[in-house]
Design an enzyme around this catalytic site. Structure first.
Site: not given
Ligand code: IMP
Ligand code: MG
Length: 332
Positions: A13, A42
């Site tokens: 982010d 995004h």
């Molecule tokens: P997962 O990728 O859904 O397995 O989540 C694992 C960790 O990555 C968690 O803390 C999510 O909040 C974080 N996360 C996954 N994708 C994003 C993203 O696009 N932006 C911010 N955090 C993310």
């Molecule tokens: Mg994002």
């Protein structure tokens, strides 16, 4: 710029979508290759409309850019088709034949897992989908009837494009501190999110990458569990105007001030050659919408110079507002 990798510096982010949409328009990108999966959103603003893209590359704003989904990516079929419809990119988007598929069962497994709940995953099922690919039982994009019109050999296409001097941007997702290898394990996503891994997912050899553009936000945010040095309360973040909600899941983003030590470390490990700093207007409101470095306040300029001094990476792009063109471009 022929081949540029965009990598997030912190916990995602950072505003990669905005930087990519600017480059798509300004540099007339020939190719934009999305890596990762549906867990990342995004954000791109075009004609006053906000898009939170989970699958379609952020360069969709330029109708001349060819959009590709990498061989190493995980495709969510329904989300992909929905976004293709929304952005009207049917004729210029391709999915690599070897990209794998993330299914509803993966999301169910993600949500049912106590470990994943503790980590605070997005619930899309990216971890379980990657597990299945590693077990060699995953479905691939080329096996899915609805995806047939989009299936391509993106790896050959991209590398031929590079031979022809085309401008290629490799779109990383999340941030380096969510990397499976280099982040705050176990509070990480299911893959390496670093610059080398982004090139690898796209099928681009390391010697073909010209620039690694690292994206910093002017403050740090994180969603889900895990350490966040310097974390402030939600009330404090709201008072400063930094409080954000996740574009993907709607969860509150935790926040902390910019961390120069961390910025230096992530610049080095990603081999960054350039940096972008986004949301400068959130910490220096007087900079809102400015498009020339000279028009930034003295304090804001000092902040940018301090990032350059600490990371040894030139800050080439500075975001000053949500519109794709709200950018100070210091490249020329
Ligand atoms: P997962 O990728 O859904 O397995 O989540 C694992 C960790 O990555 C968690 O803390 C999510 O909040 C974080 N996360 C996954 N994708 C994003 C993203 O696009 N932006 C911010 N955090 C993310
Ligand atoms: Mg994002």
């Amino acid at each position: 710029m022929p081949c540029t990798v965009i990598v997030g510096a912190f916990w995602g982010d950072e505003g990669k979508g905005k930087i990519i949409s600017y480059l798509a328009l300004k540099d007339n990108l020939d190719f934009c290759v999305r890596t990762g999966s549906v867990n990342a959103a995004h954000t791109v603003w075009m004609d006053g409309k906000k898009y939170a893209l989970h699958m379609v590359p952020a360069a969709f704003v330029n109708p001349k850019s060819r959009l590709l989904i990498a061989a190493g990516a995980n495709v969510h079929v329904a989300k992909f088709l929905e976004e293709v419809e929304l952005t009207k990119v049917h004729k210029r988007i391709g999915i690599d034949q070897n990209a794998s598929i993330i299914e509803e069962k993966h999301s169910a497994q993600d949500k049912a897992s106590a470990v994943n709940k503790g980590i605070g995953t997005t619930g899309w099922g990216v971890g379980p989908a990657i597990e299945e690919r590693v077990r060699r039982t995953a479905k691939l994009a080329k096996d899915i009837p609805e995806l047939q019109p989009y299936i391509v050999d993106s790896v050959t296409e991209i590398n031929n494009g590079l031979d022809d001097g085309k401008k290629v941007l490799l779109e990383g997702t999340q941030g380096f501190m969510l990397s499976l290898y280099f982040g705050t394990y176990p509070y990480v996503t299911g893959r390496d999110t670093g610059a080398s891994a982004i090139a690898s997912e796209a099928g681009v050899g390391p010697t073909r990458v010209d620039e690694v553009l690292i994206v910093y936000k002017s403050f740090i945010t994180r969603v889900g569990a895990g350490p966040l040095p310097g974390e402030m309360t939600k009330e404090e973040a709201q008072k400063r105007g930094w409080f954000e909600v996740s574009a993907g899941t709607g969860r509150d983003r935790r926040s902390a001030p910019f961390d120069f030590e961390l910025a230096k470390k992530t610049a080095k490990i990603n081999g960054s050659t350039q940096a972008a700093v986004t949301k400068l207007d959130c910490i220096f409101p007087e900079c809102q919408g400015k498009r020339r470095f000279d028009d930034l306040s003295a304090e804001a300029k000092q902040f940018i110079r301090e990032i350059e001094a600490q990371t040894s990476v030139p800050v080439k792009l500075v975001g000053t507002g949500p519109d794709a063109l709200d950018i100070v471009d210091r490249r020329k």
